[in-house]
Design a protein around this motif. Structure first.
Motif, PDB file in Angstrom:
ATOM      1  N   GLU A  28       0.824  -1.201   0.000  1.00  0.00           N
ATOM      2  CA  GLU A  28       0.000   0.000   0.000  1.00  0.00           C
ATOM      3  C   GLU A  28       0.862   1.257   0.000  1.00  0.00           C
ATOM      4  O   GLU A  28       1.976   1.280   0.519  1.00  0.00           O
ATOM      5  CB  GLU A  28      -0.922   0.013   1.221  1.00  0.00           C
ATOM      6  CG  GLU A  28      -1.991  -1.062   1.205  1.00  0.00           C
ATOM      7  CD  GLU A  28      -2.930  -0.944   2.394  1.00  0.00           C
ATOM      8  OE1 GLU A  28      -2.730  -0.028   3.219  1.00  0.00           O
ATOM      9  OE2 GLU A  28      -3.857  -1.762   2.503  1.00  0.00           O
ATOM     10  N   ASP A  30       0.338   5.856  -1.196  1.00  0.00           N
ATOM     11  CA  ASP A  30      -0.498   6.835  -1.877  1.00  0.00           C
ATOM     12  C   ASP A  30       0.185   7.474  -3.081  1.00  0.00           C
ATOM     13  O   ASP A  30      -0.387   8.351  -3.732  1.00  0.00           O
ATOM     14  CB  ASP A  30      -0.991   7.917  -0.910  1.00  0.00           C
ATOM     15  CG  ASP A  30       0.131   8.619  -0.166  1.00  0.00           C
ATOM     16  OD1 ASP A  30       1.288   8.194  -0.295  1.00  0.00           O
ATOM     17  OD2 ASP A  30      -0.157   9.593   0.552  1.00  0.00           O
ATOM     18  N   HIS A  95       9.212  -2.953   2.963  1.00  0.00           N
ATOM     19  CA  HIS A  95       8.341  -2.348   1.961  1.00  0.00           C
ATOM     20  C   HIS A  95       9.100  -2.374   0.638  1.00  0.00           C
ATOM     21  O   HIS A  95      10.256  -1.958   0.583  1.00  0.00           O
ATOM     22  CB  HIS A  95       8.032  -0.897   2.373  1.00  0.00           C
ATOM     23  CG  HIS A  95       6.983  -0.227   1.538  1.00  0.00           C
ATOM     24  ND1 HIS A  95       5.703   0.010   2.009  1.00  0.00           N
ATOM     25  CD2 HIS A  95       7.022   0.281   0.282  1.00  0.00           C
ATOM     26  CE1 HIS A  95       5.012   0.636   1.065  1.00  0.00           C
ATOM     27  NE2 HIS A  95       5.789   0.807   0.006  1.00  0.00           N
ATOM     28  N   ARG A 104       5.506   1.602  -5.192  1.00  0.00           N
ATOM     29  CA  ARG A 104       4.361   2.276  -4.572  1.00  0.00           C
ATOM     30  C   ARG A 104       4.772   2.641  -3.150  1.00  0.00           C
ATOM     31  O   ARG A 104       5.172   1.780  -2.357  1.00  0.00           O
ATOM     32  CB  ARG A 104       3.122   1.380  -4.581  1.00  0.00           C
ATOM     33  CG  ARG A 104       1.873   2.099  -4.065  1.00  0.00           C
ATOM     34  CD  ARG A 104       0.617   1.276  -4.286  1.00  0.00           C
ATOM     35  NE  ARG A 104       0.350   1.083  -5.713  1.00  0.00           N
ATOM     36  CZ  ARG A 104       0.093  -0.092  -6.259  1.00  0.00           C
ATOM     37  NH1 ARG A 104       0.103  -1.198  -5.518  1.00  0.00           N
ATOM     38  NH2 ARG A 104      -0.162  -0.189  -7.549  1.00  0.00           N
ATOM     39  N   LYS A 106       4.752   5.680   0.372  1.00  0.00           N
ATOM     40  CA  LYS A 106       4.017   6.655   1.172  1.00  0.00           C
ATOM     41  C   LYS A 106       4.577   8.051   0.890  1.00  0.00           C
ATOM     42  O   LYS A 106       5.792   8.244   0.877  1.00  0.00           O
ATOM     43  CB  LYS A 106       4.139   6.318   2.655  1.00  0.00           C
ATOM     44  CG  LYS A 106       3.491   4.991   3.027  1.00  0.00           C
ATOM     45  CD  LYS A 106       3.571   4.737   4.520  1.00  0.00           C
ATOM     46  CE  LYS A 106       2.911   3.402   4.891  1.00  0.00           C
ATOM     47  NZ  LYS A 106       2.969   3.135   6.355  1.00  0.00           N
TER      48      LYS A 106
END
Length: 327
Positions: A28, A30, A95, A104, A106
């Motif tokens: 995940e 943004d 990550h 991808r 943050k």
């Protein structure tokens, strides 16, 4: 699908391969970034080879550094087309990181690419140069100025060491480089070192206190080397410690700290606040002459990164390795 190095661990064992990776692997975040360049750092080499438990989630794309162009953003901090830079924050460990054509992330981990540097130059600096700058800032904060005397840089042929020499020399310090490869002395002097010493003078067990010599030091080695550096640092001097190439242990005594008021300044680059990162990169853009990259850097592709990782751990790699992830 996108191309990258993928580290897997299962019944077949631990392995790193270049392959086409499904986007479902990406965690995940943004902001989605088209990666232009990454780097090969000591930590990346440990991750790729499995020589240390750096990777803590599988499958994993290694690469603690990246620079790229924003493809998609759900953050008001960045828009599509922005060039961004990332160092650390657990990327490549927990990550998926930069040794791939897509990431991808943050948005709070990203900073804008400094205008003074091209994407390739930013990765030539990477975590190594950024960490070296943080170390120099720690020395400055503690009053280590060029007039105080010699400043030692250990692990001088590595990425942090190479950039620490270049930065300190440009700022007017008398830099002494410590290396296990004395045949690279010309390279170190070209970067700005005034003197070069053999690491063997520092890497063996030593005394709690030695003759005062260093006004300050940047150490990326740890273990006996760091202990000996502290023992030979001048009264009121500062040692910035940022690495563990020799080991995580610190077989020292309190003598340098309570008898000579020596400061041991720990320097972390992974979780550093954004304000410090921006300051460090701004200082780098003001100090570094881009011509230094010609001596410090060489470029490879994704497939080569797997083999070069072993060479890096064996101490066969000089300076910085930039990875063009798109070839």
């Amino acid at each position: 699908m996108f191309n990258g190095i993928l580290i897997e661990k299962d019944d077949q064992g631990y392995r790193a391969t270049v392959q086409s990776i499904d986007e479902s692997v990406l965690p995940e975040g943004d902001v989605t970034v088209k990666v232009l360049y990454s780097t090969l750092n000591y930590k990346d080499a440990l991750a790729i080879t499995g020589k240390a438990p750096v990777v803590r989630a599988f499958p994993m794309v290694p690469g603690i550094d990246l620079v790229g162009v924003v493809e998609q953003s759900d953050s008001d901090k960045f828009s599509a087309g922005d060039k961004v830079l990332l160092n650390g924050f657990g990327v490549g460990e927990t990550h998926c990181g930069g040794l791939a054509t897509k990431a991808r992330l943050k948005s709070e981990w990203l900073i804008p690419l400094p205008q003074a540097f091209s994407p390739q130059q930013a990765m030539a600096i990477g975590t190594a140069g950024y960490t070296a700058m943080l170390c120099v800032m720690a020395l400055e904060k503690n009053g280590v100025t060029p007039d105080k005397g010699e400043v030692l840089v250990t692990g001088a042929n590595g990425g942090v060491g190479s950039f620490a020499i270049a930065i300190l020399a440009k700022l007017g310090y008398h830099v002494v480089a410590s290396t296990g490869r004395m045949d690279e002395s010309d390279y170190l002097r070209k970067l700005g070192a005034k003197d070069v010493i053999d690491r063997a003078t520092l890497s063996e067990p030593g005394r709690p206190l030695a003759k005062e010599r260093w006004a300050g030091a940047v150490d990326s080695v740890g273990s006996h080397t760091l202990a000996n550096v502290c023992a030979s640092t001048q009264y009121g001097g500062t040692v910035a410690a940022c690495g563990l190439a020799q080991g995580m242990d610190f077989p020292a005594s309190v003598a340098p700290f309570i008898l000579r008021c020596v400061t041991l300044a720990g320097v972390d680059s992974v979780m550093r606040p954004l304000a410090d990162r921006i300051e460090a990169w701004q200082r780098l853009s003001e100090i570094l002459d881009v011509s230094v990259f010609d001596d410090i850097v060489h470029e490879i592709n994704l497939t080569e990164a797997i083999d070069v990782a072993s060479d890096l751990l064996a101490g066969k790699v000089r300076g910085r390795v930039v990875v063009d992830v798109n070839r």
